[in-house]
Structure formats: structure tokens, C-alpha cells
Design a protein around this motif. Sequence first.
Motif, short mmCIF file in Angstrom:
data_model
loop_
_atom_site.label_atom_id
_atom_site.label_comp_id
_atom_site.label_asym_id
_atom_site.label_seq_id
_atom_site.Cartn_x
_atom_site.Cartn_y
_atom_site.Cartn_z
N THR A 88 16.79 -9.92 -4.80
CA THR A 88 15.79 -8.84 -4.77
C THR A 88 16.07 -7.83 -5.88
OG1 THR A 88 15.48 -9.12 -2.40
CG2 THR A 88 14.79 -7.03 -3.34
N ALA A 89 17.34 -7.46 -6.04
CA ALA A 89 17.70 -6.51 -7.10
C ALA A 89 17.43 -7.09 -8.48
CB ALA A 89 19.17 -6.11 -6.96
N ALA A 90 17.70 -8.39 -8.65
CA ALA A 90 17.43 -9.03 -9.94
C ALA A 90 15.94 -9.06 -10.24
CB ALA A 90 18.02 -10.44 -9.96
N LEU A 91 15.13 -9.41 -9.25
CA LEU A 91 13.69 -9.41 -9.45
C LEU A 91 13.18 -8.02 -9.83
CD1 LEU A 91 12.74 -11.70 -6.44
CD2 LEU A 91 12.23 -12.21 -8.83
N ASP A 92 13.69 -7.00 -9.15
CA ASP A 92 13.29 -5.62 -9.48
C ASP A 92 13.70 -5.26 -10.90
OD1 ASP A 92 12.28 -5.35 -6.93
OD2 ASP A 92 13.99 -4.19 -6.16
N ALA A 93 14.87 -5.72 -11.33
CA ALA A 93 15.37 -5.39 -12.67
C ALA A 93 14.52 -5.99 -13.77
CB ALA A 93 16.82 -5.85 -12.80
N TRP A 94 13.82 -7.07 -13.47
CA TRP A 94 12.99 -7.74 -14.46
C TRP A 94 11.51 -7.38 -14.33
CZ3 TRP A 94 14.44 -10.61 -18.63
CH2 TRP A 94 15.81 -10.93 -18.72
N ALA A 95 11.19 -6.35 -13.55
CA ALA A 95 9.78 -6.00 -13.30
C ALA A 95 9.06 -5.50 -14.55
CB ALA A 95 9.70 -4.95 -12.18
N ASP A 96 9.77 -4.86 -15.46
CA ASP A 96 9.16 -4.32 -16.68
C ASP A 96 8.86 -5.45 -17.66
OD1 ASP A 96 8.46 -3.01 -19.01
OD2 ASP A 96 10.25 -1.72 -19.07
N ASP A 97 7.59 -5.59 -18.03
CA ASP A 97 7.19 -6.66 -18.96
C ASP A 97 7.96 -6.61 -20.27
OD1 ASP A 97 5.35 -7.49 -17.09
OD2 ASP A 97 3.60 -6.66 -18.13
N ALA A 98 8.37 -5.42 -20.70
CA ALA A 98 9.07 -5.28 -21.97
C ALA A 98 10.39 -6.04 -21.98
CB ALA A 98 9.31 -3.80 -22.28
N ARG A 99 10.98 -6.26 -20.82
CA ARG A 99 12.25 -6.97 -20.76
C ARG A 99 12.11 -8.43 -21.21
NH1 ARG A 99 15.84 -4.75 -22.03
NH2 ARG A 99 17.31 -6.19 -21.09
#
Length: 198
Positions: A88-99
Amino acid sequence: MNASPDPRPLFARATDQVAALIATVRPEQLDAATPCDEYDVRRLISHLVGGTRRFQVVGEGGDGLAVTPYADDVPDDGFASAYEKGRTAALDAWADDARLDAQVRVPWGDAPGRIALTGYVMETVTHTWDLSEALGRPLELDQELARFALGFAHQALPAEGRGEGVPFGAVQEVAEGADAYGELAAWLGRTPLEGTAG
């Protein structure tokens, strides 16, 4: 690289699938062998949890190599909740399209985020097969995920050049009647555990 698809939906599905598999593990199965020679079930799950933590840090812009690939702090009865929290934390960390187009650092080198995340989908799907084999295949696996992982594996891990420094053995013969997971496992140098096929 921008033409590459967004791997985040597949990442979510892959981690959801392995979370369901981890939830089936019984205490007496933790010492069982897996097709990945260096791991028993306990160590493999520790690696899966550690992987979510590493990719959370990468998604947040940190150095993936600074994060241990194992979750040695998690007790045997805490693996399912630790994996759920980590994914869940990993998914949240990748939420920004810029990443997706930012350069990130992962164990296999520097790459755009979408390529690194695609590689992590492949790794997660492969380890899902490892765990499923070790547990006696308790759940039906998502074949589309394996086909996606196999396509990336063909591009990123050619049959030539395997050996020292490459964590994949020589390509194996695909077992008759194998599904997409069996094909992926064979491409990555794995063989089913004795008593299983595909």
C-alpha cells in the motif's frame, strides 16, 4: 521511453495477487523449499516484503540500494500484514505521474521510473510463481500478469549472457502444457519443484 505503458495498474494487481497468496501460508510451510534455490518460503516472503519497502523509497525519490531487500524485523506471524502495509505504501509512493519518467536507482541500474517499476512487476510475478509452487498452488494465478512479465523478461533478460553476476540461470525447456507462469519460470532459469509441473 514515454511510449511504454503505465505499469502501475499491473503493479497493483501483481502485489494484490501475492498478498492473497501470502495470506494462505501456514506456519509449517515457512521452512519449505521454493524453486528459487536461495530461498525457503520464509526468506522469500521476507524478500517480497523488503521489495515493497525498497520500491516505496524509490517512488519517493530515494535510493533503492540503500534499502535492504529483506524484512528481517517481521515475525513469522506478521508477514501478511507487513506485506499489505508495504505494498500500500509503495503504491501511494508511485501515485505521482511524474515519477514514471524520473530517473530512479534500482539494483539493476538507473532507469526511468516506468521501466524500473515494470522490472519490479516482473520480479513480483516471478516470485509469485515461486511461492505458489512451494505452497502447492493454493490459488489460481492471473495469466495476463505472467504474459506481461514474460514479454518484459524477453526484452530485458536475453538468453545469452547468463552466468556470474546475473541472478537468473540458463533458459530451461518449457514443460508440456505449461501456462504463462511456466513459460516465465523457464525463461528465467527455473524448474518446477519435484512433484509439480508447469
